[in-house]
Each structure stands twice: as C-alpha cells, then as structure tokens.
Scaffold this motif. Structure first.
Motif, PDB file in Angstrom:
ATOM      1  N   ALA A   1       0.808  -1.211   0.076  1.00  0.00           N
ATOM      2  CA  ALA A   1      -0.054   0.052   0.033  1.00  0.00           C
ATOM      3  C   ALA A   1       0.908   1.268   0.150  1.00  0.00           C
ATOM      4  O   ALA A   1       0.520   2.103  -0.586  1.00  0.00           O
ATOM      5  CB  ALA A   1      -0.960   0.112   1.157  1.00  0.00           C
ATOM      6  N   ARG A   2       2.145   1.234   0.716  1.00  0.00           N
ATOM      7  CA  ARG A   2       2.930   2.402   0.841  1.00  0.00           C
ATOM      8  C   ARG A   2       3.624   2.699  -0.551  1.00  0.00           C
ATOM      9  O   ARG A   2       3.808   3.772  -0.846  1.00  0.00           O
ATOM     10  CB  ARG A   2       4.002   2.357   1.873  1.00  0.00           C
ATOM     11  N   GLU A   3       3.909   1.410  -1.164  1.00  0.00           N
ATOM     12  CA  GLU A   3       4.616   1.807  -2.329  1.00  0.00           C
ATOM     13  C   GLU A   3       3.723   1.520  -3.735  1.00  0.00           C
ATOM     14  O   GLU A   3       4.056   1.379  -4.847  1.00  0.00           O
ATOM     15  CB  GLU A   3       5.681   0.815  -2.622  1.00  0.00           C
ATOM     16  N   ARG A   4       2.248   1.996  -3.646  1.00  0.00           N
ATOM     17  CA  ARG A   4       1.472   1.528  -4.703  1.00  0.00           C
ATOM     18  C   ARG A   4       1.727   2.605  -5.944  1.00  0.00           C
ATOM     19  O   ARG A   4       1.685   2.198  -7.086  1.00  0.00           O
ATOM     20  CB  ARG A   4       0.027   1.788  -4.382  1.00  0.00           C
ATOM     21  N   VAL A   5       2.166   3.869  -5.718  1.00  0.00           N
ATOM     22  CA  VAL A   5       2.742   4.597  -6.651  1.00  0.00           C
ATOM     23  C   VAL A   5       3.580   4.183  -7.571  1.00  0.00           C
ATOM     24  O   VAL A   5       3.714   4.167  -8.752  1.00  0.00           O
ATOM     25  CB  VAL A   5       2.936   6.035  -6.321  1.00  0.00           C
ATOM     26  N   TRP A   6       4.865   3.613  -7.024  1.00  0.00           N
ATOM     27  CA  TRP A   6       5.876   3.149  -7.708  1.00  0.00           C
ATOM     28  C   TRP A   6       5.388   1.803  -8.316  1.00  0.00           C
ATOM     29  O   TRP A   6       5.900   1.535  -9.474  1.00  0.00           O
ATOM     30  CB  TRP A   6       7.109   2.666  -6.713  1.00  0.00           C
ATOM     31  N   ILE A   7       4.678   0.977  -7.717  1.00  0.00           N
ATOM     32  CA  ILE A   7       4.011  -0.155  -8.557  1.00  0.00           C
ATOM     33  C   ILE A   7       3.320   0.109  -9.591  1.00  0.00           C
ATOM     34  O   ILE A   7       3.413  -0.283 -10.765  1.00  0.00           O
ATOM     35  CB  ILE A   7       3.245  -1.056  -7.395  1.00  0.00           C
ATOM     36  N   ALA A   8       2.512   1.271  -9.413  1.00  0.00           N
ATOM     37  CA  ALA A   8       1.490   1.651 -10.702  1.00  0.00           C
ATOM     38  C   ALA A   8       2.422   1.946 -11.913  1.00  0.00           C
ATOM     39  O   ALA A   8       2.112   1.941 -12.986  1.00  0.00           O
ATOM     40  CB  ALA A   8       0.669   2.663 -10.140  1.00  0.00           C
TER      41      ALA A   8
ATOM     42  N   LEU B   1       2.934   0.309 -15.384  1.00  0.00           N
ATOM     43  CA  LEU B   1       2.359   1.048 -16.608  1.00  0.00           C
ATOM     44  C   LEU B   1       3.655   1.050 -17.536  1.00  0.00           C
ATOM     45  O   LEU B   1       3.386   0.602 -18.816  1.00  0.00           O
ATOM     46  CB  LEU B   1       2.229   2.595 -16.126  1.00  0.00           C
ATOM     47  N   LEU B   2       4.810   1.206 -17.107  1.00  0.00           N
ATOM     48  CA  LEU B   2       5.983   0.912 -18.044  1.00  0.00           C
ATOM     49  C   LEU B   2       6.307  -0.393 -18.721  1.00  0.00           C
ATOM     50  O   LEU B   2       6.237  -0.560 -19.848  1.00  0.00           O
ATOM     51  CB  LEU B   2       7.366   1.448 -17.173  1.00  0.00           C
ATOM     52  N   LEU B   3       5.972  -1.357 -17.637  1.00  0.00           N
ATOM     53  CA  LEU B   3       6.049  -2.848 -18.197  1.00  0.00           C
ATOM     54  C   LEU B   3       5.076  -3.159 -19.475  1.00  0.00           C
ATOM     55  O   LEU B   3       5.296  -3.515 -20.282  1.00  0.00           O
ATOM     56  CB  LEU B   3       5.834  -3.788 -17.029  1.00  0.00           C
TER      57      LEU B   3
ATOM     58  N   LEU C   1       6.093  12.536  -9.086  1.00  0.00           N
ATOM     59  CA  LEU C   1       6.486  13.287 -10.433  1.00  0.00           C
ATOM     60  C   LEU C   1       6.726  12.363 -11.469  1.00  0.00           C
ATOM     61  O   LEU C   1       6.637  12.150 -12.441  1.00  0.00           O
ATOM     62  CB  LEU C   1       7.675  13.987 -10.204  1.00  0.00           C
ATOM     63  N   ALA C   2       7.419  10.989 -11.167  1.00  0.00           N
ATOM     64  CA  ALA C   2       7.789   9.838 -12.240  1.00  0.00           C
ATOM     65  C   ALA C   2       6.275   9.440 -12.623  1.00  0.00           C
ATOM     66  O   ALA C   2       6.256   9.363 -14.125  1.00  0.00           O
ATOM     67  CB  ALA C   2       8.250   8.517 -11.446  1.00  0.00           C
ATOM     68  N   LEU C   3       5.415   9.019 -11.846  1.00  0.00           N
ATOM     69  CA  LEU C   3       4.015   8.768 -12.559  1.00  0.00           C
ATOM     70  C   LEU C   3       3.570   9.705 -13.149  1.00  0.00           C
ATOM     71  O   LEU C   3       3.017   9.419 -14.541  1.00  0.00           O
ATOM     72  CB  LEU C   3       3.276   8.268 -11.308  1.00  0.00           C
ATOM     73  N   ALA C   4       3.524  10.941 -12.814  1.00  0.00           N
ATOM     74  CA  ALA C   4       3.081  11.963 -13.548  1.00  0.00           C
ATOM     75  C   ALA C   4       3.731  12.084 -14.760  1.00  0.00           C
ATOM     76  O   ALA C   4       3.067  12.548 -15.999  1.00  0.00           O
ATOM     77  CB  ALA C   4       2.922  13.312 -12.842  1.00  0.00           C
ATOM     78  N   PHE C   5       5.039  12.203 -14.869  1.00  0.00           N
ATOM     79  CA  PHE C   5       5.680  12.326 -16.223  1.00  0.00           C
ATOM     80  C   PHE C   5       5.573  11.399 -17.180  1.00  0.00           C
ATOM     81  O   PHE C   5       5.298  11.375 -18.426  1.00  0.00           O
ATOM     82  CB  PHE C   5       7.168  12.640 -16.008  1.00  0.00           C
ATOM     83  N   ILE C   6       5.277  10.131 -16.687  1.00  0.00           N
ATOM     84  CA  ILE C   6       4.989   8.975 -17.685  1.00  0.00           C
ATOM     85  C   ILE C   6       3.714   9.103 -18.406  1.00  0.00           C
ATOM     86  O   ILE C   6       3.321   9.027 -19.095  1.00  0.00           O
ATOM     87  CB  ILE C   6       4.772   7.659 -16.911  1.00  0.00           C
TER      88      ILE C   6
END
Length: 349
Positions: free
Chosen positions: A20-27, A31-33, A233-238
């Motif tokens: 749950a804490r890392e859900r943004v990194w996971i998302a 998405l990239l995968l 920011l990583a998710l947003a730029f993707i």
C-alpha cells in the motif's frame, strides 16, 4: 513480540501495508512494463521523457525537499497555532495566510482540522485554513515555478489565500445559523499527525542543526519528502508522455483553450474526479497548457482538484456534519471558478 511478528498472518498484513505504501511506484512500474510489452517504442519514449523531466526538475525538487524538512526540524510548522488567536476577522485573514504557507502533508490536514474544531476554534477561521492549505505550500510553490512558471506559481499562491479568505468570510456571515453550530460528527476526536503541532507547540529553533534530535528529524523528513515527491513526479511524467502522444492538441485547445467562462467551468468540474495529487497534477497541467489549455482553466483545475479531490472529499465527509461538508464543497468550487476567471481576465489585460 517476536512470535507475533513471525506469525504468518502478521507477515501477510506487513506485506499488504508495504504494498500500500509503495502503490505509486508499483503503478508506475506496471504502466511502463505494459508499454514495453504492447508498444515498445512508446515505452522507451515515456521512460526517456520521465527521466529527462525529472532531471530538469531536480533543482526545484531539492529546494522543495529542503524547505519541508527545515520547517519540520526547526518547529516552524507549529507557528500555525498563532493564526487562531484574535478577533474573528483577523483569525480568518491569518488562517488563510498560514494555510497558504503551511507545509503540512495531506494526511495531516484533516486531523489538524478536527483538533482545531474540537478545541473551540471558530469554524470561519478553520474553513479559511481548510480551503487554503491543500492548494499551495512553500515546496509546492517552488515546484510549480519550475514545472509551469513563476507567474503561475504566484497566481496559485494568491488563489489559495484568496479562496481561504472568501470561504472564511462567507462562513463567518453564516455562523449564526444553527446548521453550523456543531461542525464535527459525533465521535470525531482531535488525534492525528498534524494536530500535535497545534495542541503541543514546541519552541522554534531556527539553527536546528545544533540539536541531534532535530538533525535526525531533518534527515528523516528530507528523505521521506524526496521519495514522496519523486514517486508522484515519475508517475505524472509517464502519464504526461502518454497524454502528449495520444491526446489531440486541437481538442484540448478547442475545449479548454479559449479562456472563456465555459472552459474554466469545465476545468473546475473535471478537477474534482481527475485530480490525483498536487505534485502529480503539475506536469499534467503543464502539458495541457502546452497543448492549448488556457492558464485560467489550468489554475481552476489545480485549485478545485486540490481542495475537493475525491480522497479529500471522502475524508471531509467522515469528519464534518453534512451542512458543513456542503458548505465546504460549495465554497471550494465557487472559489476555484472565481480564481480561474480572475486570473484569465488579468492575463488578457
């Protein structure tokens, strides 16, 4: 305690919390995968786009992290309590100003509001802070200036303070009504991470590095803020890279680029369900502006989304009685629309 930790059920719950804490990194990773699997060219372009923009934003990111860590380590975040003393009008003005400057995280705003209301602070002052706080803070100002531009960052700051004053004054005018007499739901207390700085004010130590505990707090807050901002920011730029690749620029320009009332109204209403996070929204809005969205509509989207995003609205619904929730929502939408219109009119002068 060791036995409890080693039990399978506790291991499972620990893994769930970690996920749950890392859900943004996971998302972002998923998405990239998916892009690399189904559209390798777009996957490479999106990854390169995200890395390039993160590097360009790095100086602003570092400065915003340092500001947030310094405020927490020095105890400056506790100065917010000073905004809630004095005459009602003065309290509204100071609360709106402090809301625009406060470095509180989104998780701390709702408990802080509960603490202030349970302590007897007038709803008008609390509403002013409540509306202004999610829109801007020092680190958000720096990132907005870097991702969009300085003029937009100043406009967003003025919008935060303005919507706070507007909401506080309207609430003050309605404060005599019985519907607003008891704003909190029964059973809502004054706990939470943001509330402690109001209930137990600590002395401000501007030279925090002279105390080991405050140095540790600075390091802890700095690392936490950096990881928080970096993942969003990583998710947003993707997402922005996909938006640029697949969202027709002429459609954006025709729907949201005119700078008229209808375009700003659409942006205000869309900001409520579409808004994910203040830091993630910045690159998306910057991309839309580059494609033809008017800056007034962009400001309305960010202000409305910051105050009335679905997660925030759900939290407010759980905290406040229905009349207070309705007032909060109405003031947020009306204020956001007004901010967007006024900014667009100013740009047209």
């Amino acid at each position: 305690m060791a036995e409890l930790i080693m039990q399978p059920g506790n291991r499972g719950s620990g893994i769930a919390r970690a996920l749950a804490r890392e859900r943004v990194w996971i998302a972002a990773a998923i998405l990239l995968l998916a892009l690399f699997l189904f559209d390798p060219a777009q996957g490479g372009a999106s990854l390169a786009f995200a890395i390039r923009n993160i590097l360009q934003t790095a100086p602003y990111l570092a400065l915003s992290v340092l500001l947030a860590a310094y405020a927490r380590a020095s105890g400056a975040d506790g100065l917010i309590a000073s905004a809630f003393t004095g005459s009602p009008t003065l309290m509204v003005l100071l609360a709106a100003l402090m809301g625009g400057l406060s470095p509180f995280c989104s998780c701390g705003v709702i408990p802080l509001i509960a603490a202030l209301l349970s302590m007897g602070v007038p709803l008008s002052a609390v509403m002013a802070f409540w509306l202004a706080s999610p829109v801007i803070d020092p680190s958000m100002f720096v990132l907005t200036a870097g991702v969009v531009d300085l003029q937009f960052a100043v406009a967003k700051t003025l919008a935060a303070i303005g919507i706070g004053i507007f909401g506080g004054m309207v609430t003050m005018a309605l404060s005599g009504r019985g519907l607003l007499a008891s704003p909190l739901r029964e059973g809502v207390g004054n706990g939470g991470c943001g509330a402690a700085s109001v209930r137990q004010r600590k002395r401000v130590v501007w030279r925090f590095w002279e105390e080991p505990a405050r140095r540790a707090s600075f390091a802890r807050e700095g690392v936490g803020s950096a990881l928080f901002l970096l993942k969003w920011l990583a998710l947003a730029f993707i997402l922005e890279s996909l938006m640029i690749a697949h969202l027709p620029g002429d459609w954006v320009a025709s729907a949201l680029g005119g700078g008229d009332f209808a375009a700003i109204l659409i942006a205000t209403l869309v900001g409520v369900p579409a808004y994910l996070n203040g830091y993630a929204a910045l690159p998306l809005v910057a991309g839309l502006i580059d494609q033809g969205m008017s800056q007034g509509a962009g400001l309305a989207f960010l202000v409305a989304g910051g105050v009335t995003s679905l997660p925030a609205a759900i939290a407010v619904w759980a905290l406040a009685r229905p009349p207070v929730f309705a007032l909060y929502l109405g003031l947020a939408l009306a204020g956001s629309l007004a901010c967007g219109v006024l900014f667009q009119l100013w740009l047209m002068l």
